[in-house]
Design a protein around this motif. Structure first.
Motif, PDB file in Angstrom:
ATOM      1  N   ARG A 108      39.117  41.631  56.577  1.00  7.35           N
ATOM      2  CA  ARG A 108      38.933  40.992  55.270  1.00  7.35           C
ATOM      3  C   ARG A 108      39.100  42.063  54.189  1.00  7.35           C
ATOM      4  N   HIS A 109      39.961  41.764  53.223  1.00  8.01           N
ATOM      5  CA  HIS A 109      40.199  42.737  52.162  1.00  8.01           C
ATOM      6  C   HIS A 109      39.427  42.345  50.895  1.00  8.01           C
ATOM      7  N   VAL A 110      38.589  43.227  50.432  1.00  5.08           N
ATOM      8  CA  VAL A 110      37.836  42.980  49.191  1.00  5.08           C
ATOM      9  C   VAL A 110      38.407  43.874  48.089  1.00  5.08           C
ATOM     10  N   GLY A 111      38.771  43.258  46.968  1.00  2.00           N
ATOM     11  CA  GLY A 111      39.266  44.022  45.818  1.00  2.00           C
ATOM     12  C   GLY A 111      38.208  44.017  44.730  1.00  2.00           C
ATOM     13  N   ILE A 112      38.000  45.160  44.104  1.00  6.07           N
ATOM     14  CA  ILE A 112      36.975  45.245  43.046  1.00  6.07           C
ATOM     15  C   ILE A 112      37.649  45.683  41.746  1.00  6.07           C
ATOM     16  N   LEU A 113      37.546  44.844  40.730  1.00  6.93           N
ATOM     17  CA  LEU A 113      38.076  45.196  39.412  1.00  6.93           C
ATOM     18  C   LEU A 113      36.984  45.962  38.681  1.00  6.93           C
ATOM     19  N   GLY A 114      37.205  47.249  38.449  1.00  3.97           N
ATOM     20  CA  GLY A 114      36.180  48.094  37.823  1.00  3.97           C
ATOM     21  C   GLY A 114      35.552  48.982  38.875  1.00  3.97           C
ATOM     22  N   LEU A 115      35.808  50.278  38.768  1.00  5.56           N
ATOM     23  CA  LEU A 115      35.231  51.241  39.734  1.00  5.56           C
ATOM     24  C   LEU A 115      34.317  52.207  38.991  1.00  5.56           C
ATOM     25  N   GLY A 116      33.492  51.647  38.085  1.00  3.20           N
ATOM     26  CA  GLY A 116      32.580  52.481  37.317  1.00  3.20           C
ATOM     27  C   GLY A 116      31.254  52.630  38.037  1.00  3.20           C
ATOM     28  N   TYR A 117      30.198  52.764  37.270  1.00  2.00           N
ATOM     29  CA  TYR A 117      28.868  53.012  37.842  1.00  2.00           C
ATOM     30  C   TYR A 117      28.482  51.900  38.827  1.00  2.00           C
ATOM     31  N   LEU A 118      28.766  50.671  38.464  1.00  2.00           N
ATOM     32  CA  LEU A 118      28.383  49.542  39.328  1.00  2.00           C
ATOM     33  C   LEU A 118      29.456  49.235  40.370  1.00  2.00           C
ATOM     34  N   GLY A 119      30.718  49.172  39.941  1.00  2.00           N
ATOM     35  CA  GLY A 119      31.798  48.787  40.859  1.00  2.00           C
ATOM     36  C   GLY A 119      31.935  49.749  42.019  1.00  2.00           C
ATOM     37  N   ARG A 120      31.810  51.028  41.739  1.00  2.04           N
ATOM     38  CA  ARG A 120      31.963  52.018  42.804  1.00  2.04           C
ATOM     39  C   ARG A 120      30.859  51.863  43.860  1.00  2.04           C
ATOM     40  N   ALA A 121      29.623  51.665  43.398  1.00  2.00           N
ATOM     41  CA  ALA A 121      28.504  51.524  44.351  1.00  2.00           C
ATOM     42  C   ALA A 121      28.697  50.267  45.209  1.00  2.00           C
ATOM     43  N   CYS A 122      29.189  49.195  44.604  1.00  2.00           N
ATOM     44  CA  CYS A 122      29.444  47.967  45.386  1.00  2.00           C
ATOM     45  C   CYS A 122      30.553  48.217  46.392  1.00  2.00           C
ATOM     46  N   ALA A 123      31.613  48.907  45.950  1.00  5.50           N
ATOM     47  CA  ALA A 123      32.737  49.208  46.848  1.00  5.50           C
ATOM     48  C   ALA A 123      32.244  50.015  48.046  1.00  5.50           C
ATOM     49  N   GLU A 124      31.384  51.000  47.801  1.00  3.02           N
ATOM     50  CA  GLU A 124      30.907  51.856  48.896  1.00  3.02           C
ATOM     51  C   GLU A 124      30.018  51.068  49.861  1.00  3.02           C
ATOM     52  N   SER A 125      29.197  50.167  49.308  1.00  2.00           N
ATOM     53  CA  SER A 125      28.338  49.359  50.174  1.00  2.00           C
ATOM     54  C   SER A 125      29.189  48.472  51.090  1.00  2.00           C
ATOM     55  N   LEU A 126      30.239  47.872  50.525  1.00  2.00           N
ATOM     56  CA  LEU A 126      31.090  46.974  51.322  1.00  2.00           C
ATOM     57  C   LEU A 126      31.920  47.761  52.335  1.00  2.00           C
ATOM     58  N   ARG A 127      32.388  48.928  51.926  1.00  2.00           N
ATOM     59  CA  ARG A 127      33.103  49.812  52.866  1.00  2.00           C
ATOM     60  C   ARG A 127      32.189  50.144  54.044  1.00  2.00           C
ATOM     61  N   ASN A 128      30.910  50.415  53.752  1.00  2.00           N
ATOM     62  CA  ASN A 128      29.982  50.784  54.824  1.00  2.00           C
ATOM     63  C   ASN A 128      29.697  49.627  55.775  1.00  2.00           C
ATOM     64  N   LEU A 129      29.931  48.394  55.295  1.00  2.00           N
ATOM     65  CA  LEU A 129      29.780  47.227  56.176  1.00  2.00           C
ATOM     66  C   LEU A 129      31.050  46.971  56.986  1.00  2.00           C
ATOM     67  N   GLY A 130      32.094  47.745  56.718  1.00  2.97           N
ATOM     68  CA  GLY A 130      33.316  47.621  57.510  1.00  2.97           C
ATOM     69  C   GLY A 130      34.459  46.876  56.832  1.00  2.97           C
ATOM     70  N   PHE A 131      34.245  46.355  55.618  1.00  4.16           N
ATOM     71  CA  PHE A 131      35.326  45.654  54.925  1.00  4.16           C
ATOM     72  C   PHE A 131      36.416  46.647  54.524  1.00  4.16           C
ATOM     73  N   ARG A 132      37.647  46.111  54.391  1.00  4.37           N
ATOM     74  CA  ARG A 132      38.704  46.925  53.787  1.00  4.37           C
ATOM     75  C   ARG A 132      38.555  46.768  52.280  1.00  4.37           C
ATOM     76  N   VAL A 133      38.264  47.835  51.607  1.00  5.32           N
ATOM     77  CA  VAL A 133      37.911  47.736  50.185  1.00  5.32           C
ATOM     78  C   VAL A 133      38.910  48.528  49.333  1.00  5.32           C
ATOM     79  N   SER A 134      39.294  47.905  48.231  1.00  2.27           N
ATOM     80  CA  SER A 134      40.106  48.606  47.237  1.00  2.27           C
ATOM     81  C   SER A 134      39.503  48.358  45.867  1.00  2.27           C
ATOM     82  N   GLY A 135      39.749  49.271  44.949  1.00  2.36           N
ATOM     83  CA  GLY A 135      39.215  49.095  43.600  1.00  2.36           C
ATOM     84  C   GLY A 135      40.248  49.451  42.555  1.00  2.36           C
ATOM     85  N   TRP A 136      40.049  48.887  41.376  1.00  2.00           N
ATOM     86  CA  TRP A 136      41.000  49.090  40.261  1.00  2.00           C
ATOM     87  C   TRP A 136      40.247  49.656  39.069  1.00  2.00           C
ATOM     88  N   SER A 137      40.825  50.657  38.449  1.00  2.00           N
ATOM     89  CA  SER A 137      40.185  51.275  37.275  1.00  2.00           C
ATOM     90  C   SER A 137      41.261  51.647  36.266  1.00  2.00           C
TER      91      SER A 137
END
Ligand code: NDP
Ligand code: OXD
Length: 310
Positions: free
Chosen positions: A135-164
């Motif tokens: 499952r690929h999760v995309g996050i729009l915004g890799l700031g203070y909040l977006g980055r922490a969410c991206a890292e949490s989802l990555r740690n659960l095993g999702f394929r994560v990408s972010g946009w900044s």
């Protein structure tokens, strides 16, 4: 010398009490009933200040937002040009956002809505369940909040990408930056999370073109701002099956009007701007630190670049 607290829809007295405990030597006032003389005010601590109010304090040295977003301050045409605006950088608010985004990604990933529908029909039916790495999760915004969410989802095993706006490098996370790289991220996002600030560049960013570029049947989670989404385009995408579901925490008009079509739409899970908020018991020490630094003439983390809008 005094600090004024101006907040609509929040608990100004709770903030006042918490800040007085942190900074017992300073005077705190609450707008409008206990504002005192305007020329006493050095710092304003605000959430959605009514337009024009900040312009009435002739000695204002800084505006501290009670939230991570600052469009509620910058939208005021009377905001004095030279006064710095500081957004809130609060680990408690960040933890709450990580909880919210993780909860909603997992709900979509594990097909929660489909199972609840089956339950309402007394249907016993196992749905095909892919694992997180497919499952690929995309996050729009890799700031203070977006980055922490991206890292949490990555740690659960999702394929994560972010946009900044500016390029980033984050271990285990695909990074995309700038206008040209928005669609390459969107096109691969089975679940798209919006954690952008609201600016001239990001308003209406989630429109028919962007939604049409997502994989068919994808889901959207908007915890940024309501004005990121073109509402009619979102409804069309849900009704046509282009999107299977949307979780919305923020809206163009809040509270959401009673007759709004989002309330009853089967493809929408709705929250009343509840994803994350600053609590006086946690965030007052952060605000107190910023107030001390401003009064000492030092620079403060969270300074907003008014040209960028965040
Ligand atoms: P930050 O300022 O830390 O991060 C913003 C991110 O968005 C950055 O990565 C920035 O890129 C990126 N960005 C901004 N403009 C663009 C653009 N034009 N193109 C591409 N990327 C862009 O903000 P926070 O993470 O602290 O907060 C994000 C938002 O979340 C807030 O502004 C608020 O609207 C919302 N929020 C919602 C809450 C809720 O309860 N629903 C609670 C708290 C916040 P770069 O890193 O390159 O600058
Ligand atoms: C924020 C919010 O910006 O709560 O912090 O929306």
């Amino acid at each position: 010398m005094a600090v004024i607290i101006i907040c609509r829809g929040e608990d100004p007295e709770g903030w006042k009490a918490a800040l007085e405990t942190e900074l017992p030597d300073l005077k705190f006032r609450v707008w409008p009933h206990d504002a005192g003389p305007a020329e006493d005010i050095d710092i304003a601590v605000v959430w959605q200040p009514p337009p024009g109010v900040l312009a009435t304090f002739p000695r204002l040295r800084a505006v501290l937002s009670l939230g991570a977003g600052v469009e509620h301050v910058l939208d005021d045409p009377g905001l004095p040009h030279e006064v710095p605006v500081i957004r809130l950088i609060d680990p408690g608010l960040r933890s709450a956002m990580v909880e919210f985004v993780t909860m909603e990604v997992l709900r979509h990933h594990r097909q929660e809505s489909a199972y609840r529908l089956q339950q309402s029909r007394r249907e016993w039916n196992l749905l095909h369940q892919p694992l997180a790495p497919s499952r690929h999760v995309g996050i729009l915004g890799l700031g203070y909040l977006g980055r922490a969410c991206a890292e949490s989802l990555r740690n659960l095993g999702f394929r994560v990408s972010g946009w900044s706006a500016s390029p980033k490098s984050i271990e285990g996370i695909g990074t995309y930056a700038g206008d040209q790289e928005l669609f390459p991220l969107v096109e691969r996002s089975d679940i798209l999370v919006c954690l952008l600030p609201l600016t001239a560049e990001t308003e209406d960013i989630i429109d028919a073109t962007l939604l049409g570029a997502m994989p068919r049947g994808a889901t959207l989670i908007n915890a940024g701002r309501g004005r990121h989404v073109v509402e009619a385009d979102l409804l069309d995408a849900l009704d046509s099956g282009q999107l299977s579901h949307a979780t919305l925490d923020v809206f163009r008009e809040e509270p959401l009007p009673e007759d709004h079509p989002f309330w009853q739409h089967p493809g929408i899970t709705l929250f009343p701007h509840a994803a994350a908020w600053a609590l006086p018991e946690d965030a007052s020490s952060i605000l107190a630190g910023s107030i001390r630094q401003i009064l000492a003439g030092e620079s403060v983390p969270g300074g907003v670049d008014r040209r960028r809008g965040y």
